[in-house]
Design an enzyme around this catalytic site. Structure first.
Site, mmCIF file in Angstrom:
data_model
loop_
_atom_site.group_PDB
_atom_site.id
_atom_site.type_symbol
_atom_site.label_atom_id
_atom_site.label_comp_id
_atom_site.label_asym_id
_atom_site.label_seq_id
_atom_site.Cartn_x
_atom_site.Cartn_y
_atom_site.Cartn_z
ATOM 1 N N GLU A 28 7.064 -2.470 6.818
ATOM 2 C CA GLU A 28 6.994 -2.339 5.183
ATOM 3 C C GLU A 28 8.097 -1.856 4.740
ATOM 4 O OE1 GLU A 28 3.393 -0.427 3.977
ATOM 5 O OE2 GLU A 28 1.875 -2.041 4.653
ATOM 6 N N GLU A 46 -2.037 -5.963 8.830
ATOM 7 C CA GLU A 46 -2.937 -4.946 8.510
ATOM 8 C C GLU A 46 -3.735 -5.569 7.230
ATOM 9 O OE1 GLU A 46 -1.106 -1.053 7.252
ATOM 10 O OE2 GLU A 46 0.311 -1.039 8.875
HETATM 11 C C1 BGC Z 1 0.922 1.369 6.180
HETATM 12 C C2 BGC Z 1 -0.070 2.273 7.029
HETATM 13 C C3 BGC Z 1 -1.214 3.162 6.048
HETATM 14 C C4 BGC Z 1 -2.055 1.886 5.288
HETATM 15 C C5 BGC Z 1 -2.946 2.497 4.148
HETATM 16 C C6 BGC Z 1 0.269 0.493 5.000
HETATM 17 O O1 BGC Z 1 1.136 0.678 3.692
HETATM 18 O O2 BGC Z 1 1.700 0.549 7.184
HETATM 19 O O3 BGC Z 1 0.703 3.162 7.477
HETATM 20 O O4 BGC Z 1 -1.595 4.015 6.332
HETATM 21 O O5 BGC Z 1 -0.945 0.904 4.493
HETATM 22 O O6 BGC Z 1 -2.168 3.051 3.291
#
Ligand code: BGC
Length: 453
Positions: free
Chosen positions: A170, A358
């Protein structure tokens, strides 16, 4: 009439996993020679992180990783996305290497593999060595040179066992959100638009350096890609006009990162929008940035509703104040982002493979019942609805190859400290006790059956 439900099965060999990041779970922030990171520093500035929470101990994963892998194995988790901490390997970012740092990741990877879990390693997930920040951080091109050495070191050390590499996590979150007035992340600087564009460009150079390191030293079967949190539009109606508007929105909003990576240039439109704020680009930069990759990793949580409008490329609709969201003000619940967020880049940039690196949600109140369970039914519901849309994307031909849930366990949620919980495993930060939540048991079944249950 008997009803015959059609199972929502995922493709054979679909990669199911969970994700974490070094700074958020390891703790041991000053142990075995690790250098200070910008987050170690930032967390100590009063008012920057909720409750003044630091990363010093976090989930103590540094000492507890064997138990954590055992728990993953128990849940049937076969793929694990983790990150390497740059200041653990190079305490000052460059210069002297810390052998104990490499030793830790060697042991960690061995333990991961011993538990039958395939590691997916992110080289950078926000924890820039403070020493580099003291020399300008992401505004300084020398940071990219230091990263090139660091990336090479890590790939050389682990490539006999690690085959899946993610260059950066990111870019937006450690450039724009760390160096501009709209941000609340480390190092908390407020620079001009031009300087911020330069930080993006330096980050893109790092991506290129990491791709090169994997190609040169990754060995047989090594694969590499970036993880981007591309902004995602949802067409209000799935009509050609609204879809075209969403497509235009997607290209424009992601033009700082995806365009140079996939086309080897900053587009004319982008240059026009940036005007005098375009970054300085040196000869050879764009060639490095656009080296071919094997997959695109996407972190997708939320998005925006977009439709066609007369005389404009698109119109973005404002969200009503009571639109459903998780405890994070930014995490509006929109399952369709997993459909459009994968379909659009696949169509626009002909990306050969996509992994959701993610997806998940954060809630502030998640308590144990008397019997010691955590019924996070909101998370189970959210993940199920999002996966339904991912399944639809795959059925339509989008090359989605895997999904990593964020996160394996509750952890240090950056500026929200330990208050905001994203895990499918509950962590009691006083006792370090791990308790799989209802969502973890549900997700274990999804993995085992390779279908939505
Ligand atoms: C990030 C994580 C973060 C998650 C929730 C993502 O932007 O890669 O490190 O904990 O979102 O905010």
């Amino acid at each position: 009439m008997p009803i015959k439900p059609k199972p929502l099965t995922f493709p054979k060999n679909f990669v199911w996993g969970v994700a974490t990041a070094a700074a958020q779970i390891e703790g041991a922030a000053f142990e075995d020679g690790k250098g200070e990171s910008i987050w170690d520093r930032f967390a100590r500035i009063p008012g920057k992180v909720l409750n003044g929470d630091t990363l010093d101990v976090a989930n103590d994963h540094y000492h507890r990783y064997p138990q954590d892998f055992a728990l993953m194995r128990k849940l049937g988790i076969k793929n694990y996305r983790l990150s390497v901490s740059w200041p653990r390997i190079y305490p000052n970012g460059d210069g002297e290497i810390n052998p104990k740092g490499l030793e830790f990741y060697n042991k960690l990877i061995n333990s991961c593999l011993k538990h039958g879990i395939t590691p997916w390693v992110t080289l950078f997930h926000w924890d820039l060595p403070q020493s580099l920040e003291d020399r300008g951080g992401w505004t300084n091109r020398a940071t990219a040179d230091a990263f090139a050495v660091y990336a090479e070191t890590v790939v050389k050390a682990l490539s006999d066992r690690v085959k899946n590499w993610i260059t950066l996590n990111e870019i937006v979150c450690f450039t724009l959100l760390g160096y501009s007035k709209v941000g609340d992340k480390a190092p908390g600087r407020k620079e001009s638009e031009k300087v911020v564009n330069q930080t993006y460009h330096h980050a893109l150079l790092c991506h290129g350096h990491a791709v090169k390191a994997v190609r040169n030293f990754g060995g047989k079967g090594a694969r590499v890609g970036i993880t981007d949190n591309s902004a995602v539009p949802i067409p209000v109606t799935e009509t050609p006009a609204d879809i075209a508007a969403a497509r235009a929105w997607f290209i424009e909003k992601n033009s700082r990162i995806l365009e140079p990576i996939y086309t080897g240039r900053y587009s004319a439109d982008h240059k026009k929008r940036m005007g005098a704020d375009m970054p300085d680009v040196q000869k050879g930069d764009l060639g490095l940035i656009s080296l071919p990759t094997d997959f695109l990793g996407l972190n997708i949580y939320t998005g925006a509703f977009v439709r066609a409008a007369k005389g404009k490329r698109y119109e973005e609709l404002p969200l009503p104040a009571d639109f459903p969201r998780s405890s994070c003000p930014w995490l509006n619940i929109m399952p369709q982002v997993l459909y459009w967020g994968t379909r659009l880049p696949a169509e626009i940039y002909k990306v050969p493979a996509i992994y959701i690196t993610e997806n998940g949600c954060g809630y502030d109140v998640e308590t144990l019942t008397e019997s010691g369970e955590v019924h996070d039914l909101h998370r189970r519901d959210l993940v199920r609805n999002y996966l339904h849309e991912l399944h639809r994307a795959i059925a339509d031909g989008v090359p989605v190859k895997g999904y990593f849930l964020w996160s394996f366990m509750d952890n240090y949620e950056w500026q929200d400290g330990y208050t905001r919980r994203f895990g499918i495993v509950h962590c009691d930060f006083k006792t370090q006790k791990r308790t799989p939540k209802t969502s973890a048991k549900w997700y274990a079944k999804v993995i085992a059956e390779n279908r939505l249950v």
